[in-house]
Design an enzyme around this catalytic site. Structure first.
Site, PDB file in Angstrom:
ATOM      1  N   LYS A   3      -9.671   2.630  -2.140  1.00  0.00           N
ATOM      2  CA  LYS A   3      -9.856   2.016  -0.823  1.00  0.00           C
ATOM      3  C   LYS A   3     -11.227   2.366  -0.237  1.00  0.00           C
ATOM      4  O   LYS A   3     -11.563   3.536  -0.085  1.00  0.00           O
ATOM      5  CB  LYS A   3      -8.749   2.479   0.114  1.00  0.00           C
ATOM      6  CG  LYS A   3      -8.715   1.805   1.471  1.00  0.00           C
ATOM      7  CD  LYS A   3      -7.513   2.320   2.268  1.00  0.00           C
ATOM      8  CE  LYS A   3      -7.359   1.623   3.602  1.00  0.00           C
ATOM      9  NZ  LYS A   3      -6.203   2.170   4.344  1.00  0.00           N
ATOM     10  N   CYS A  28      -5.455  -2.843   2.824  1.00  0.00           N
ATOM     11  CA  CYS A  28      -5.174  -2.697   4.257  1.00  0.00           C
ATOM     12  C   CYS A  28      -6.413  -2.814   5.149  1.00  0.00           C
ATOM     13  O   CYS A  28      -6.882  -3.910   5.419  1.00  0.00           O
ATOM     14  CB  CYS A  28      -4.427  -1.393   4.497  1.00  0.00           C
ATOM     15  SG  CYS A  28      -3.479  -1.395   6.043  1.00  0.00           S
ATOM     16  N   GLU A  65       0.837  -1.193   0.000  1.00  0.00           N
ATOM     17  CA  GLU A  65       0.000   0.000   0.000  1.00  0.00           C
ATOM     18  C   GLU A  65       0.878   1.252   0.000  1.00  0.00           C
ATOM     19  O   GLU A  65       1.917   1.297   0.662  1.00  0.00           O
ATOM     20  CB  GLU A  65      -0.873   0.001   1.266  1.00  0.00           C
ATOM     21  CG  GLU A  65      -1.739   1.237   1.442  1.00  0.00           C
ATOM     22  CD  GLU A  65      -2.467   1.261   2.771  1.00  0.00           C
ATOM     23  OE1 GLU A  65      -3.510   1.935   2.864  1.00  0.00           O
ATOM     24  OE2 GLU A  65      -2.003   0.598   3.731  1.00  0.00           O
TER      25      GLU A  65
END
Length: 259
Positions: free
Chosen positions: A110, A144, A44
């Site tokens: 995300k 994540c 990431e």
């Protein structure tokens, strides 16, 4: 269709907020990867580390890092994926690119911005999940904090591979280890998590633990490594189909839609 997909991931200590240095770092590491590899996975925010300094660091989509990913993918004849800080329409995104060997690409923003670090105050959350079709494989790329939300990853479309790229700190690495394996098992899929190592500019320590699991939670790579390393391994469609055909757990999944 490829019955086997050859994959490499890179666990590295990122240079804090230095995109040029990180592109150089990954260029050197990628040059060590064998020509048989068809998919290369980076962490990431691999050009900056997990920074909230988006105003300074964000790039337009069609800028240096995406161009570097395109050049790398074409040079290696392999897909390349990882997330980058992007600015678009006056918003900032933690955006994951999946760049194909011909230079074309797909994007995933995300969905779950990390409120504990106030990521939600800087970055705009994505709203759509992405399923990439590559060499006959259906791939779901996530980022994540998404790992903590199993509904978002629920395998309702029979994808074959789930990928998480992360900057996941050492203090919560037990959750990382447990949830990666759980996502593989509950979704009957291959699951790969690629984390960073080292210390960032905010003083957070990362100890890696990048890993890959099979659909029954079997280990495909060496676990719990905290050093910088490259892992190369293969996943097999026949083995995945055999497990799903024999056990049929996905047929009993609950039906629902996301709002």
């Amino acid at each position: 269709m490829s019955e086997k997909l050859n994959i490499a991931f890179i666990q590295a200590n990122l240079h804090w907020e230095d995109s040029e240095a990180n592109r150089k770092l990954f260029s050197e590491e990628i040059s060590k990867i064998s020509d048989e590899v068809e998919l290369i996975i980076l962490p990431e925010m691999f050009t900056t580390g997990f920074s909230m300094n988006a105003e300074k660091l964000a790039e337009p989509t069609e800028a240096e890092t995406l161009n570097w990913m395109k050049e790398t993918a074409m040079k290696k004849s392999a897909a390349v994926t990882g997330s980058v800080i992007i600015t678009e329409n006056s918003n900032y995104y933690n955006r994951m690119f999946f760049v194909f060997p011909d230079g074309s690409y797909k994007i995933y923003d995300k969905r779950h911005t990390f409120t504990l670090a106030k990521e939600d105050e800087t970055y705009t959350a994505g709203t759509e999940r992405l399923i990439v079709e590559y060499k006959g494989w259906k791939i779901c790329p996530l980022i994540c904090y998404d790992l903590r939300f199993p509904v978002w990853a629920r395998n309702t479309v029979d994808y074959d591979l789930l990928i998480y790229v992360a900057n996941w700190p050492e203090k919560r690495v037990n959750a990382w280890d447990a949830l990666l394996k759980a996502r593989a098992i509950e979704n009957m899929t291959y699951c790969i998590g690629v984390n960073r190592t080292g210390e960032d500019g905010d003083g957070y320590i990362y100890n890696g633990h990048s890993a890959a699991y099979g659909p029954l939670g079997e280990e495909l790579t060496e676990l719990n490594r905290s050093d910088e390393f490259i892992a190369e391994f293969s996943i097999e469609k026949e083995a995945l189909n055999e497990v799903r055909s024999k056990l049929k757990f996905l047929q009993d999944r609950d039906s629902f839609t996301l709002n």
